[in-house]
Design a protein around this motif. Structure first.
Motif, mmCIF file in Angstrom:
data_model
loop_
_atom_site.group_PDB
_atom_site.id
_atom_site.type_symbol
_atom_site.label_atom_id
_atom_site.label_comp_id
_atom_site.label_asym_id
_atom_site.label_seq_id
_atom_site.Cartn_x
_atom_site.Cartn_y
_atom_site.Cartn_z
ATOM 1 N N LYS A 45 -39.726 43.151 -27.369
ATOM 2 C CA LYS A 45 -39.620 41.709 -27.509
ATOM 3 C C LYS A 45 -38.658 41.377 -28.633
ATOM 4 C CE LYS A 45 -43.748 41.668 -30.404
ATOM 5 N NZ LYS A 45 -45.159 41.241 -30.528
ATOM 6 N N GLU A 46 -38.050 40.214 -28.478
ATOM 7 C CA GLU A 46 -37.114 39.747 -29.490
ATOM 8 C C GLU A 46 -37.397 38.271 -29.754
ATOM 9 O OE1 GLU A 46 -34.535 43.137 -30.171
ATOM 10 O OE2 GLU A 46 -34.436 41.139 -31.069
ATOM 11 N N LYS A 47 -37.296 37.866 -30.993
ATOM 12 C CA LYS A 47 -37.462 36.453 -31.326
ATOM 13 C C LYS A 47 -36.255 35.669 -30.844
ATOM 14 C CE LYS A 47 -40.336 37.153 -35.413
ATOM 15 N NZ LYS A 47 -40.444 36.960 -36.880
ATOM 16 N N GLY A 48 -36.562 34.464 -30.367
ATOM 17 C CA GLY A 48 -35.506 33.547 -30.016
ATOM 18 C C GLY A 48 -35.217 32.615 -31.174
ATOM 19 N N ASP A 49 -34.918 31.384 -30.846
ATOM 20 C CA ASP A 49 -34.521 30.423 -31.883
ATOM 21 C C ASP A 49 -35.704 29.728 -32.556
ATOM 22 O OD1 ASP A 49 -31.974 29.629 -29.543
ATOM 23 O OD2 ASP A 49 -31.762 30.861 -31.348
ATOM 24 N N ILE A 50 -36.828 29.641 -31.851
ATOM 25 C CA ILE A 50 -37.989 28.916 -32.411
ATOM 26 C C ILE A 50 -39.274 29.704 -32.199
ATOM 27 C CG2 ILE A 50 -37.000 26.585 -32.299
ATOM 28 C CD1 ILE A 50 -38.553 26.275 -29.601
ATOM 29 N N PRO A 51 -39.413 30.882 -32.773
ATOM 30 C CA PRO A 51 -40.589 31.718 -32.517
ATOM 31 C C PRO A 51 -41.841 31.352 -33.310
ATOM 32 C CG PRO A 51 -39.124 32.816 -34.035
ATOM 33 C CD PRO A 51 -38.441 31.524 -33.654
ATOM 34 N N GLU A 52 -41.698 30.497 -34.305
ATOM 35 C CA GLU A 52 -42.830 30.223 -35.199
ATOM 36 C C GLU A 52 -43.994 29.603 -34.436
ATOM 37 O OE1 GLU A 52 -39.059 30.556 -37.124
ATOM 38 O OE2 GLU A 52 -39.710 29.020 -35.694
ATOM 39 N N GLY A 53 -45.165 30.188 -34.646
ATOM 40 C CA GLY A 53 -46.376 29.685 -33.998
ATOM 41 C C GLY A 53 -46.645 30.301 -32.634
ATOM 42 N N TYR A 54 -45.747 31.195 -32.216
ATOM 43 C CA TYR A 54 -45.870 31.831 -30.905
ATOM 44 C C TYR A 54 -45.823 33.356 -31.048
ATOM 45 C CZ TYR A 54 -44.236 27.214 -29.343
ATOM 46 O OH TYR A 54 -44.081 25.870 -29.132
ATOM 47 N N SER A 55 -46.394 34.030 -30.078
ATOM 48 C CA SER A 55 -46.199 35.462 -29.917
ATOM 49 C C SER A 55 -46.117 35.748 -28.421
ATOM 50 C CB SER A 55 -47.330 36.272 -30.574
ATOM 51 O OG SER A 55 -48.571 35.974 -29.941
ATOM 52 N N VAL A 56 -45.740 36.954 -28.071
ATOM 53 C CA VAL A 56 -45.607 37.312 -26.658
ATOM 54 C C VAL A 56 -46.167 38.703 -26.416
ATOM 55 C CG1 VAL A 56 -43.604 35.843 -26.124
ATOM 56 C CG2 VAL A 56 -43.261 38.156 -27.049
ATOM 57 N N SER A 57 -46.384 38.968 -25.137
ATOM 58 C CA SER A 57 -46.869 40.273 -24.726
ATOM 59 C C SER A 57 -46.223 40.650 -23.410
ATOM 60 C CB SER A 57 -48.393 40.248 -24.563
ATOM 61 O OG SER A 57 -48.866 41.442 -23.987
ATOM 62 N N ARG A 58 -45.729 41.877 -23.361
ATOM 63 C CA ARG A 58 -45.193 42.380 -22.100
ATOM 64 C C ARG A 58 -45.686 43.819 -21.915
ATOM 65 N NH1 ARG A 58 -39.034 42.399 -19.784
ATOM 66 N NH2 ARG A 58 -39.595 42.564 -17.581
ATOM 67 N N GLU A 59 -46.836 43.935 -21.319
ATOM 68 C CA GLU A 59 -47.446 45.236 -21.069
ATOM 69 C C GLU A 59 -46.970 45.859 -19.761
ATOM 70 O OE1 GLU A 59 -49.457 46.913 -23.201
ATOM 71 O OE2 GLU A 59 -48.947 45.318 -24.616
#
Lengths: 113, 117
Positions: free
Chosen positions: A55-69
């Motif tokens: 995963k890579e942060k985009g322009d507005i990642p604050e307050g979010y996370s991601v998961s790609r299992e």
């Protein structure tokens, strides 16, 4: 046809809740993206992934996370929802890192109250 | 950093007429891709047209064509013989051709097109 499916079309959540937005694509695309769309601001990239567990942060990642299992699934997580995260969320996928366009899902309109 | 600017928040066109949507971008790169996406009320983003920067010839797709001016960094979309189904939000987007993890799509703020019967 390539299909990108977002699990919810509309969602209403309370402030402080942990929110999961799910996105599934059925064409074995390497790259997946989460954008939020707000009037007058266009689409802004939150996070993207170019491989499983990457995963890579985009322009507005604050307050979010991601998961790609798994390759086909890319989840966006709002750790503690706030009213300023009320927005339209769009998921997209792309087959490679080159000049192809994206295939988008139909969006999830999230309201945080 | 690259930016994409759409200076027309809203446009209107009569059915069967021609309309041009404007887009300018800023980049220091010489090789990249440009796109126009359509977002109708159904919210499904649809790719309308794609242009490769190294190609001088303007892309066309049926009633949709672009005017790509690389030196001016301009990429306008022309819709001919407008139809009621063309009513939508239109987004211009940029993507580097460098490859790698950074080649995300960068979007403009959109132009809302209304088609009058």
């Amino acid at each position: 046809d390539v299909k990108v499916t977002q699990s919810s079309r509309y969602l209403v959540k309370r402030t402080g809740e942990k929110v999961f937005l799910e996105c599934v694509q059925d064409m074995d695309h390497e790259n997946m993206f989460w954008y939020r769309q707000d009037p007058g601001l266009g689409l802004r990239l939150i996070y993207f992934s170019y491989d499983v567990k990457m995963k890579e942060k985009g322009d507005i990642p604050e307050g979010y996370s991601v998961s790609r299992e798994k390759k086909e699934r890319f989840s966006l997580i709002l750790e503690s929802a706030s009213t300023n995260q009320t927005s339209m969320y769009l998921c997209a996928s792309s087959p490679d890192r080159w000049g192809n366009g994206y295939t988008f899902g139909s969006g999830t309109r999230l309201t945080v109250v | 950093a690259q930016t994409v600017t759409q200076s027309q928040p809203e446009m209107s066109v009569q059915e069967a007429e021609t309309v041009t949507l404007s887009c300018t971008y800023d980049t220091s790169e010489s090789d990249y891709y440009l796109f126009w996406y359509k977002q109708p009320p159904s919210r499904q983003m649809i790719l309308v047209i794609r242009q490769e920067a190294y190609k001088q010839q303007n892309a066309t797709e049926n009633r949709f064509s672009v005017n790509f001016q690389k030196a001016a960094k301009s990429f306008s979309l022309k819709i001919s013989d407008s139809q009621l189904g063309d009513a939508a939000m239109y987004f211009c987007a940029y993507r580097t051709a460098r490859g790698g993890a950074t080649n995300k799509l960068i979007f403009g703020t959109g132009t809302l097109l209304a088609v009058q019967p």
